[in-house]
Design a protein around this motif. Sequence first.
Motif, PDB file in Angstrom:
ATOM      1  N   THR A 179     102.743  69.944   4.820  1.00  0.00           N
ATOM      2  CA  THR A 179     103.519  70.231   3.511  1.00  0.00           C
ATOM      3  C   THR A 179     104.794  69.271   3.603  1.00  0.00           C
ATOM      4  O   THR A 179     105.241  68.952   2.405  1.00  0.00           O
ATOM      5  CB  THR A 179     103.819  71.799   3.464  1.00  0.00           C
TER       6      THR A 179
ATOM      7  N   GLY B  12     106.299  71.965  -8.689  1.00  0.00           N
ATOM      8  CA  GLY B  12     105.654  70.793  -8.145  1.00  0.00           C
ATOM      9  C   GLY B  12     105.153  69.871  -9.368  1.00  0.00           C
ATOM     10  O   GLY B  12     105.484  70.003 -10.556  1.00  0.00           O
TER      11      GLY B  12
ATOM     12  N   THR C  64     102.269  69.493 -10.408  1.00  0.00           N
ATOM     13  CA  THR C  64     100.890  69.796 -11.334  1.00  0.00           C
ATOM     14  C   THR C  64     101.188  70.571 -12.454  1.00  0.00           C
ATOM     15  O   THR C  64     100.619  70.217 -13.554  1.00  0.00           O
ATOM     16  CB  THR C  64     100.247  70.792 -10.180  1.00  0.00           C
TER      17      THR C  64
HETATM   18  C1  GLP Z   1     104.810  72.913  -3.081  1.00  0.00           C
HETATM   19  C2  GLP Z   1     104.960  74.090  -3.725  1.00  0.00           C
HETATM   20  C3  GLP Z   1     103.502  74.673  -4.399  1.00  0.00           C
HETATM   21  C4  GLP Z   1     102.663  73.462  -5.013  1.00  0.00           C
HETATM   22  C5  GLP Z   1     102.495  72.392  -4.235  1.00  0.00           C
HETATM   23  C6  GLP Z   1     101.700  71.283  -4.539  1.00  0.00           C
HETATM   24  O1  GLP Z   1     104.519  72.972  -1.877  1.00  0.00           O
HETATM   25  N1  GLP Z   1     105.528  75.288  -3.321  1.00  0.00           N
HETATM   26  O2  GLP Z   1     103.734  75.680  -5.376  1.00  0.00           O
HETATM   27  O3  GLP Z   1     101.648  73.982  -5.542  1.00  0.00           O
HETATM   28  O4  GLP Z   1     103.694  71.949  -3.481  1.00  0.00           O
HETATM   29  O5  GLP Z   1     102.451  70.385  -5.412  1.00  0.00           O
HETATM   30  P1  GLP Z   1     102.031  69.388  -6.325  1.00  0.00           P
HETATM   31  O6  GLP Z   1     101.753  70.035  -7.571  1.00  0.00           O
HETATM   32  O7  GLP Z   1     103.181  68.551  -6.512  1.00  0.00           O
HETATM   33  O8  GLP Z   1     100.798  68.630  -5.911  1.00  0.00           O
END
Ligand code: GLP
Length: 234
Positions: A152, A36, A38
Amino acid sequence: METIIVKDNIEGGKKAFELIKEGMKQDAKVLGLATGSTPVTLYKEMVASDLDFTDMTSINLDEYFGLSPENPQSYHHFMQEQLFSHKPFKETYVPDGLADENSEPARYNQIIAEHPIDIQILGIGTNAHIGFNEPGTSFDSTTRKVALTDSTIESNKRNFDTVEEVPRFAYSMGIKNILSAKKIILMAFGEEKAEAIKHTIEGPVTTEVPASVLQQHPNVVIIVDEAAAKLIQH
Ligand code: GLP
């Protein structure tokens, strides 16, 4: 849970990196890693550092079901690009998106059992999922094939050309695997995470808010920027 509020994701990445460095001084050998947007600033810090990871093991949280490791949208590929091609590890594990669903969960649980995770890095979904453990997931869950929720799929479509291309399933470590880590660092940046962070920190522990289970773990640090922290009491 300790909450650290930082200015932005750059400062957040630096803070998480400091905690990893401290852990490595205390002999941490296994890192649980996340994908992701983050953790990207953390991985940049790791890449820019002079730390050597060649005696370290990494175990990733999840992978899209049906995507090969070479697929540019796979989490394998993401990890390769962001971290592993720059900083080699002794061994790196990511679930195999092409593997048989009857054997892959057990294989991955065995890897985690053989390499107890010292520090687990987590992001959080806008619905408070961790890994791909969506609301309603049992706290006793281990690695398995999971269906992604519509929210999601909607959030993750930004990484694909069209929403139809977003895989509907993934392999994900379960909540029990995540809680087995000795230390957990959850990062969240941006206003769209504020609601999830409020429920995670201040709400009741409930399977409806998967990250709220972290309240029951003895060693959790939550690193949030001001936008993600805006609904919590401080
Ligand atoms: C996906 C991953 C997670 C992650 C989430 C948030 O669904 N499986 O592990 O924490 O996305 O993503 P981002 O960090 O891009 O907001």
